[in-house]
Design a protein around this motif. Structure first.
Motif, PDB file in Angstrom:
ATOM      1  N   LYS A 246       0.859  -1.177   0.000  1.00 41.63           N
ATOM      2  CA  LYS A 246       0.000   0.000   0.000  1.00 41.63           C
ATOM      3  C   LYS A 246       0.897   1.229   0.000  1.00 41.63           C
ATOM      4  O   LYS A 246       1.893   1.274   0.718  1.00 41.63           O
ATOM      5  CB  LYS A 246      -0.897  -0.035   1.236  1.00 41.63           C
ATOM      6  N   ASN A 247       0.564   2.223  -0.802  1.00 37.03           N
ATOM      7  CA  ASN A 247       1.317   3.471  -0.847  1.00 37.03           C
ATOM      8  C   ASN A 247       1.055   4.241   0.454  1.00 37.03           C
ATOM      9  O   ASN A 247      -0.090   4.595   0.732  1.00 37.03           O
ATOM     10  CB  ASN A 247       0.864   4.283  -2.064  1.00 37.03           C
ATOM     11  N   PRO A 248       2.092   4.499   1.248  1.00 37.79           N
ATOM     12  CA  PRO A 248       1.875   5.177   2.533  1.00 37.79           C
ATOM     13  C   PRO A 248       1.352   6.608   2.384  1.00 37.79           C
ATOM     14  O   PRO A 248       0.679   7.119   3.278  1.00 37.79           O
ATOM     15  CB  PRO A 248       3.244   5.160   3.206  1.00 37.79           C
ATOM     16  N   GLU A 249       1.630   7.252   1.270  1.00 39.43           N
ATOM     17  CA  GLU A 249       1.155   8.619   1.050  1.00 39.43           C
ATOM     18  C   GLU A 249      -0.228   8.657   0.411  1.00 39.43           C
ATOM     19  O   GLU A 249      -0.918   9.665   0.495  1.00 39.43           O
ATOM     20  CB  GLU A 249       2.155   9.386   0.197  1.00 39.43           C
ATOM     21  N   HIS A 250      -0.612   7.569  -0.254  1.00 42.23           N
ATOM     22  CA  HIS A 250      -1.913   7.470  -0.925  1.00 42.23           C
ATOM     23  C   HIS A 250      -2.476   6.083  -0.618  1.00 42.23           C
ATOM     24  O   HIS A 250      -2.324   5.158  -1.407  1.00 42.23           O
ATOM     25  CB  HIS A 250      -1.757   7.666  -2.440  1.00 42.23           C
ATOM     26  N   PRO A 251      -3.115   5.912   0.546  1.00 39.68           N
ATOM     27  CA  PRO A 251      -3.501   4.587   1.020  1.00 39.68           C
ATOM     28  C   PRO A 251      -4.524   3.860   0.146  1.00 39.68           C
ATOM     29  O   PRO A 251      -4.754   2.672   0.352  1.00 39.68           O
ATOM     30  CB  PRO A 251      -4.045   4.852   2.423  1.00 39.68           C
ATOM     31  N   ASN A 252      -5.106   4.544  -0.812  1.00 35.00           N
ATOM     32  CA  ASN A 252      -6.033   3.877  -1.725  1.00 35.00           C
ATOM     33  C   ASN A 252      -5.336   3.400  -2.998  1.00 35.00           C
ATOM     34  O   ASN A 252      -5.976   2.897  -3.917  1.00 35.00           O
ATOM     35  CB  ASN A 252      -7.210   4.782  -2.073  1.00 35.00           C
ATOM     36  N   SER A 253      -4.031   3.559  -3.049  1.00 35.85           N
ATOM     37  CA  SER A 253      -3.208   3.043  -4.137  1.00 35.85           C
ATOM     38  C   SER A 253      -2.483   1.809  -3.604  1.00 35.85           C
ATOM     39  O   SER A 253      -1.664   1.908  -2.696  1.00 35.85           O
ATOM     40  CB  SER A 253      -2.211   4.107  -4.593  1.00 35.85           C
ATOM     41  N   VAL A 254      -2.828   0.646  -4.171  1.00 33.95           N
ATOM     42  CA  VAL A 254      -2.362  -0.627  -3.616  1.00 33.95           C
ATOM     43  C   VAL A 254      -1.752  -1.502  -4.703  1.00 33.95           C
ATOM     44  O   VAL A 254      -1.923  -1.246  -5.904  1.00 33.95           O
ATOM     45  CB  VAL A 254      -3.524  -1.368  -2.921  1.00 33.95           C
TER      46      VAL A 254
END
Length: 93
Positions: free
Chosen positions: A42-50
């Motif tokens: 999961k992208n820590p800066e954009h948590p909806n990008s996985v």
């Protein structure tokens, strides 16, 4: 064995992550039906990008499996934005 990197956006990263929690009914269990193992990211800066790294023993079987109603329903339940899905396959130049 093929190694794939799959990434996409979801409506809710926490909801998506819960579906991948190890145990009965998890997405790990779903993919294990065809011998596929997955690592989740999961992208820590954009948590909806996985994303996922998948180890796939049989690509034909994997592609057929991905087209099943069971997998389509899982994508809906996980709130996956299907139009954002991208897949990269490892290759040797």
């Amino acid at each position: 064995m093929a190694t794939l990197i799959v990434f996409h956006d979801v409506e809710d990263g926490e909801h998506w992550a819960k579906a991948w929690k190890q145990g009965p009914g998890s997405r790990h269990e779903l993919f294990a039906q065809i011998g596929v193992t997955a690592r989740t990211f999961k992208n820590p800066e954009h948590p909806n990008s996985v994303g996922l790294i998948l180890e796939v023993p049989d690509m034909e079987r994997f592609q057929s499996f991905m087209a099943t109603d069971e997998v389509r329903q899982a994508m809906v339940e996980d709130r996956l934005k299907v139009e954002t899905m991208r897949m990269l396959g490892e290759f040797t130049p």
